[in-house]
Scaffold this motif. Structure first.
Motif, PDB file in Angstrom:
ATOM      1  N   PHE A   1       6.476  -0.806 -12.847  1.00 45.74           N
ATOM      2  CA  PHE A   1       6.082  -2.157 -12.456  1.00 45.74           C
ATOM      3  C   PHE A   1       6.213  -3.093 -13.650  1.00 45.74           C
ATOM      4  CE2 PHE A   1       3.621   0.788  -9.845  1.00 45.74           C
ATOM      5  CZ  PHE A   1       3.719   0.246  -8.568  1.00 45.74           C
ATOM      6  N   GLN A   2       6.663  -4.320 -13.391  1.00 44.65           N
ATOM      7  CA  GLN A   2       6.664  -5.333 -14.441  1.00 44.65           C
ATOM      8  C   GLN A   2       6.710  -6.710 -13.792  1.00 44.65           C
ATOM      9  OE1 GLN A   2       9.767  -5.223 -17.435  1.00 44.65           O
ATOM     10  NE2 GLN A   2       8.374  -6.116 -18.939  1.00 44.65           N
ATOM     11  N   GLY A   3       5.750  -7.550 -14.169  1.00 44.42           N
ATOM     12  CA  GLY A   3       5.673  -8.890 -13.628  1.00 44.42           C
ATOM     13  C   GLY A   3       4.230  -9.291 -13.397  1.00 44.42           C
TER      14      GLY A   3
ATOM     15  N   PHE B   1      -0.858  -6.752 -10.307  1.00 47.91           N
ATOM     16  CA  PHE B   1      -1.650  -5.578 -10.658  1.00 47.91           C
ATOM     17  C   PHE B   1      -1.212  -4.379  -9.842  1.00 47.91           C
ATOM     18  CE2 PHE B   1      -3.694  -7.560  -7.031  1.00 47.91           C
ATOM     19  CZ  PHE B   1      -3.948  -6.479  -6.197  1.00 47.91           C
ATOM     20  N   VAL B   2      -1.576  -3.203 -10.331  1.00 43.36           N
ATOM     21  CA  VAL B   2      -1.406  -1.968  -9.575  1.00 43.36           C
ATOM     22  C   VAL B   2      -2.724  -1.196  -9.661  1.00 43.36           C
ATOM     23  CG1 VAL B   2      -0.397  -0.778 -11.571  1.00 43.36           C
ATOM     24  CG2 VAL B   2      -0.075   0.169  -9.289  1.00 43.36           C
TER      25      VAL B   2
ATOM     26  N   TRP C   1      -0.501  -2.265  -4.795  1.00 43.54           N
ATOM     27  CA  TRP C   1      -0.107  -3.199  -5.841  1.00 43.54           C
ATOM     28  C   TRP C   1       0.158  -4.573  -5.237  1.00 43.54           C
ATOM     29  CZ3 TRP C   1       2.671   1.289  -4.703  1.00 43.54           C
ATOM     30  CH2 TRP C   1       3.871   1.126  -3.989  1.00 43.54           C
ATOM     31  N   SER C   2       0.257  -5.576  -6.115  1.00 41.39           N
ATOM     32  CA  SER C   2       0.510  -6.947  -5.668  1.00 41.39           C
ATOM     33  C   SER C   2       1.793  -7.013  -4.855  1.00 41.39           C
ATOM     34  CB  SER C   2       0.628  -7.886  -6.876  1.00 41.39           C
ATOM     35  OG  SER C   2      -0.560  -7.873  -7.648  1.00 41.39           O
TER      36      SER C   2
ATOM     37  N   VAL D   1       0.844  -1.190   0.000  1.00 43.80           N
ATOM     38  CA  VAL D   1       0.000   0.000   0.000  1.00 43.80           C
ATOM     39  C   VAL D   1       0.882   1.244   0.000  1.00 43.80           C
ATOM     40  CG1 VAL D   1      -1.842   1.244   1.192  1.00 43.80           C
ATOM     41  CG2 VAL D   1      -1.780  -1.256   1.257  1.00 43.80           C
ATOM     42  N   ASN D   2       0.525   2.199  -0.831  1.00 46.00           N
ATOM     43  CA  ASN D   2       1.314   3.407  -1.002  1.00 46.00           C
ATOM     44  C   ASN D   2       0.837   4.526  -0.081  1.00 46.00           C
ATOM     45  OD1 ASN D   2       3.236   5.144  -2.160  1.00 46.00           O
ATOM     46  ND2 ASN D   2       1.778   5.894  -3.678  1.00 46.00           N
TER      47      ASN D   2
END
Length: 223
Positions: free
Chosen positions: A202-204, A207-208, A172-173, A104-105
Motif C-alpha cells: 500500500f502507498q498513498g 490507512f490499512v 483499507w481505505s 474489505v479483505n
C-alpha cells in the motif's frame, strides 16, 4: 440455580439500536430493513426472521464473478426481530459509512446494511501463485460490521510503502489500490521458503487495518 455463568455481563442487554455489540465477540442486529451477513454467521435469533442466499446482483457483477470464480458468500436476513452474528469468537468492529467507501479483505466482512453498494475486485498482481486474491469494495450510507482475529493495528500508508501479510489485512481505505508483491527470492524458495512469500503493498493517503493473525493454522495430516 447459581453460577458465574449468569453474571450480568453475560445477560442480553435490551436495546432498540439497530447495531450493537456484546463482549465485542457477538453482533446484535435489530431488524426492520434487511441486512446482509456472511453465510453461517448467525448464532441465534428472536422473532420472525428469514435467511436467503444473496444473488450476485447485476448481470455485469454476475459475469465478473463467473470469470473470477469469486462470489462473496452473503445471505439476506429479513423479517422482524433481532439476530445475533459471530465468527469463531473474533473481535467485531462497527464502521459507519457516510457516503464514503471501504475495501474489505476476504472473510473479514461479517454483516452490513443491505442498502450499501458492494462489488468484488481482483487485487492487482494477484495470480495463480497467490490464489487470486479479491477484496470487496463497499460504498454508501450505512453500517458495516468487520471481524479481526485479535486487537487490530491501524497503519498510515501516506509515507513509505506499507507491506501487509495478505491474510492479516482486514480492510483499507477505498482510494488505496494495493498490489501483490513477493519478498522471497528464488534461492530462499528452493531452500524451503520463509513462510512470508506474498504481501499487499500500500502507498498513498489512507490507512490499512491489520489483525495480529494470519488466519487459522491447518495442522499437518496424512492420507
Amino acid at each position: 440455580m447459581r453460577s458465574e455463568l449468569f453474571d450480568q455481563a453475560n445477560q442480553e442487554n435490551p436495546t432498540t439500536e439497530r447495531w450493537s455489540l456484546h463482549h465485542r465477540k457477538t453482533l446484535r442486529t435489530v431488524l426492520g430493513e434487511p441486512v446482509l451477513a456472511a453465510k453461517g454467521s448467525m448464532v441465534a435469533f428472536q422473532g420472525q426472521v428469514s435467511f436467503e442466499h444473496k444473488a450476485a446482483g447485476s448481470v455485469g457483477k454476475m459475469m465478473r464473478r463467473l470469470v473470477t470464480s469469486e462470489d462473496t458468500p452473503l445471505m439476506t436476513v429479513s423479517g422482524q426481530g433481532e439476530v445475533f452474528f459471530a465468527d469463531t469468537a473474533k473481535d467485531i468492529f462497527l464502521v459507519r459509512l457516510e457516503g464514503d467507501g471501504l475495501s474489505v479483505n476476504g472473510t473479514s466482512l461479517l454483516a452490513m446494511d443491505a442498502t450499501l453498494d458492494y462489488d468484488v475486485h481482483r487485487v492487482k498482481g494477484a495470480g495463480m501463485m497467490t490464489g487470486g486474491m479479491f477484496n470487496t469494495l463497499i460504498q454508501g450510507h450505512g453500517t458495516v460490521a468487520l471481524t479481526s482475529d485479535g486487537q487490530p493495528l491501524i497503519l498510515d500508508c501516506s509515507g513509505p510503502p506499507t507491506y501487509v501479510d495478505m491474510n492479516a489485512a482486514v480492510c483499507w481505505s477505498a482510494n488505496l489500490v494495493p498490489q501483490v508483491v513477493s519478498s522471497m527470492n528464488m534461492r530462499s524458495m528452493l531452500r524451503g521458503g520463509t513462510g512470508e512469500a506474498f504481501q499487499y503493498a500500500f502507498q498513498g493517503p489512507g490507512f490499512v487495518v491489520v489483525q495480529p493473525s494470519e488466519g487459522p493454522v491447518v495442522p499437518p495430516h496424512s492420507h
